[in-house]
Design a protein around this motif. Structure first.
Motif, PDB file in Angstrom:
ATOM      1  N   GLU A 115       0.790  -1.228   0.011  1.00  0.00           N
ATOM      2  CA  GLU A 115       0.089  -0.014   0.158  1.00  0.00           C
ATOM      3  C   GLU A 115       0.832   1.474   0.258  1.00  0.00           C
ATOM      4  N   GLU A 116       1.749   1.204   0.857  1.00  0.00           N
ATOM      5  CA  GLU A 116       2.736   2.591   0.902  1.00  0.00           C
ATOM      6  C   GLU A 116       3.411   2.764  -0.493  1.00  0.00           C
ATOM      7  N   ALA A 117       3.885   1.561  -1.263  1.00  0.00           N
ATOM      8  CA  ALA A 117       4.556   1.557  -2.093  1.00  0.00           C
ATOM      9  C   ALA A 117       3.564   2.395  -3.326  1.00  0.00           C
ATOM     10  N   ALA A 118       2.400   1.741  -3.410  1.00  0.00           N
ATOM     11  CA  ALA A 118       1.424   2.036  -4.422  1.00  0.00           C
ATOM     12  C   ALA A 118       0.867   3.516  -4.192  1.00  0.00           C
ATOM     13  N   ILE A 119       1.101   4.000  -3.084  1.00  0.00           N
ATOM     14  CA  ILE A 119       0.525   5.397  -2.985  1.00  0.00           C
ATOM     15  C   ILE A 119       1.753   6.195  -3.414  1.00  0.00           C
ATOM     16  N   CYS A 120       2.781   6.027  -3.315  1.00  0.00           N
ATOM     17  CA  CYS A 120       4.127   6.880  -3.591  1.00  0.00           C
ATOM     18  C   CYS A 120       4.451   6.920  -4.927  1.00  0.00           C
TER      19      CYS A 120
END
Ligand code: SF4
Length: 284
Positions: free
Chosen positions: A196-201
């Motif tokens: 999720e963190e990677a997909a947001i950034c």
């Protein structure tokens, strides 16, 4: 040409050759010519240690850099994002990477004092992509570590120093390339960013790629591999073969931080980087 000028140039050539041989030695590839005698992609010793091909390969970064701006790859708007369920709800939706006229400053302004994901809580500062905006070659890693978080630039710690040596072994300078990460804030304890963190950034990285339009991206490690290619396999299985990221050539290879932990992988990494170097040489 006056003799003292010739002597100075010879001394400089020797100094550069020694420096590059040192870089290659630190990469563990000092015997590459002997070990790769049956490898059709092997480079002759002179091609590895001489600075002459290097000068032809990359224009000085202080100039407008005709070599760095030389023939752009054709974008392939029809190139689909690989369909798989690795990312589930965080899968990519954009099928192609259109050329963008955004500046990096505009993208960074949009990022601002970002709190879009939880990694904002432990960071000192947001660490943006850094380097030559006309670069033909881009490197993408995972996320900032402690040194990067403190200094505000990607790849400035020990792994970054090794990356610099890898770039120089390719016959380039660090100023010739551009370097970024999937996530811009340091994960606590240097853990891997979550899906999720990677997909947001990562959309910010994609916007930078669309603005920079590099000809080749070297993705370093599993996080970069998964977030650019949505690849299910690990880096050790897919490294060493060119892939496609929305019309841009991508070479997966090991992350320098991994090479610090397992130096035996330096030779494979060097083989990957040679392919990138040779591709860039052929497309000038
Ligand atoms: S990692 Fe990216 S999305 Fe998350 S807070 Fe930092 S800049 Fe924002």
């Amino acid at each position: 040409m006056p003799q003292d000028t010739i002597a100075k140039e010879l001394i400089e050539l020797l100094r550069n050759s020694r420096e590059q041989a040192k870089f290659l030695g630190e990469l563990g590839v000092e015997n590459v010519a002997l070990d790769s005698s049956t490898d059709q992609n092997a480079v002759a010793p002179a091609a590895i240690t001489s600075t002459a091909p290097t000068a032809a390969r990359v224009a000085p970064s202080a100039n407008p850099q005709p070599a760095l701006q030389a023939p752009r790859r054709k974008t392939n708007p029809a190139s689909p994002s690989p369909a798989n369920s690795l990312f589930g709800e965080f899968a990519m939706t954009a099928p192609a990477l259109a050329k963008s006229n955004e500046t990096l400053e505009q993208i960074w302004l949009d990022i601002g004092d970002c709190t879009r994901c939880g990694l904002c809580e432990g960071r000192t500062q947001v660490v943006h992509t850094h380097g030559n905006r006309n670069a033909r070659l881009m490197f993408v890693g995972e996320a900032p570590g402690a040194d990067e978080d403190a200094q505000g630039k990607p790849f400035v710690g020990r792994a970054g120093q090794l990356l610099t040596k890898m770039i120089e072994a390719m016959g380039m300078k660090r100023e010739d390339v551009i370097i970024g990460n999937v996530n811009r804030c340091r994960p606590p304890g240097n853990r891997q960013p979550t899906l999720e963190e990677a997909a947001i950034c990562r959309p910010f990285l994609f916007r930078e790629i669309a603005a920079i339009q590099p000809e080749v991206i070297v993705v370093m490690g599993n996080t970069a591999l998964r977030n650019l290619l949505e690849e299910r396999e690990g880096i050790s299985r897919v490294r060493g073969k060119f892939r496609d990221f929305r019309g841009i050539k991508v070479m997966p290879t090991f992350h320098p931080a991994y090479l610090l932990r397992d130096p035996s992988k330096k030779r494979e990494t060097w083989e990957d980087l040679k392919m990138v170097r040779d591709y860039l040489d052929q497309t000038i």
